[in-house]
Design an enzyme around this catalytic site. Structure first.
Site, PDB file in Angstrom:
ATOM      1  N   MET A   1     103.370  31.064  22.709  1.00  0.00           N
ATOM      2  CA  MET A   1     102.670  29.843  22.475  1.00  0.00           C
ATOM      3  C   MET A   1     103.539  28.719  21.950  1.00  0.00           C
ATOM      4  O   MET A   1     103.130  27.587  22.033  1.00  0.00           O
ATOM      5  CB  MET A   1     101.502  30.082  21.539  1.00  0.00           C
ATOM      6  CG  MET A   1     101.906  30.247  20.088  1.00  0.00           C
ATOM      7  SD  MET A   1     100.735  31.059  19.041  1.00  0.00           S
ATOM      8  CE  MET A   1     101.049  32.742  19.451  1.00  0.00           C
ATOM      9  N   PRO A   2     104.711  28.970  21.406  1.00  0.00           N
ATOM     10  CA  PRO A   2     105.504  27.836  20.939  1.00  0.00           C
ATOM     11  C   PRO A   2     105.887  26.893  22.077  1.00  0.00           C
ATOM     12  O   PRO A   2     106.180  27.326  23.190  1.00  0.00           O
ATOM     13  CB  PRO A   2     106.748  28.491  20.346  1.00  0.00           C
ATOM     14  CG  PRO A   2     106.307  29.854  19.966  1.00  0.00           C
ATOM     15  CD  PRO A   2     105.325  30.241  21.045  1.00  0.00           C
ATOM     16  N   LEU A   3     105.844  25.612  21.773  1.00  0.00           N
ATOM     17  CA  LEU A   3     106.300  24.574  22.681  1.00  0.00           C
ATOM     18  C   LEU A   3     107.456  23.878  21.990  1.00  0.00           C
ATOM     19  O   LEU A   3     107.289  23.316  20.910  1.00  0.00           O
ATOM     20  CB  LEU A   3     105.187  23.577  22.982  1.00  0.00           C
ATOM     21  CG  LEU A   3     105.594  22.301  23.708  1.00  0.00           C
ATOM     22  CD1 LEU A   3     106.156  22.616  25.093  1.00  0.00           C
ATOM     23  CD2 LEU A   3     104.420  21.338  23.799  1.00  0.00           C
ATOM     24  N   THR A  72     106.189  23.373  18.261  1.00  0.00           N
ATOM     25  CA  THR A  72     104.775  23.469  17.920  1.00  0.00           C
ATOM     26  C   THR A  72     104.379  24.935  18.036  1.00  0.00           C
ATOM     27  O   THR A  72     104.620  25.574  19.063  1.00  0.00           O
ATOM     28  CB  THR A  72     103.922  22.607  18.870  1.00  0.00           C
ATOM     29  OG1 THR A  72     104.391  21.250  18.808  1.00  0.00           O
ATOM     30  CG2 THR A  72     102.461  22.650  18.477  1.00  0.00           C
TER      31      THR A  72
END
Length: 132
Positions: A1-3, A72
């Site tokens: 999920m990290p951006l 993020t």
């Protein structure tokens, strides 16, 4: 999920940019415990008029090679894990591409899991969490 958003000075080679991206990804997986394959990164090059980084904030001497990495992530990781991530990225970039650790600025932005859609207009984590 990290951006991950990686903003760096214009003119770096493709190999340099890929090495930065790889170090960030490896640290996301190894330190922040994101699943393998969870790789979403945006690399943007800037001229000196669009990448403004204070050369001495907090008494840290920065050069024209300074870059900013913003990741993020979903909420919930302890402070120690976030600190280990900062160190792993800075040390990893120094080892891999020779950038000074002083020239690596990192910012983590935390958000709720249901704020993510990975495609098809669906909040996959919200749907997944409802099934629990």
């Amino acid at each position: 999920m990290p951006l991950a958003r990686i903003d760096l000075p214009r003119g770096k080679s493709a190999e340099y940019k890929r090495a930065v991206a790889d170090v960030v990804y490896e640290s996301v997986v190894n330190i922040l415990k994101a699943p393998d394959g969870d790789r979403f990164q945006i690399i943007t090059e800037h001229g000196p008029d669009t990448l403004l980084i204070d050369p001495q904030y907090f008494g840290i001497e920065r050069t024209a090679d300074a870059l900013i990495i913003q990741v993020t992530i979903s909420r919930g990781r302890p402070t120690e894990m976030r600190q280990a991530f900062f160190k792993a990225v800075a040390d990893g970039l120094h080892a891999r591409i020779g950038i000074r650790t002083e020239d690596v600025m990192i910012n983590l932005v935390e958000t709720q899991r249901d704020n993510w859609s990975f495609g098809n207009g669906i909040a996959q984590y919200a749907v997944q969490d409802q099934g629990r």
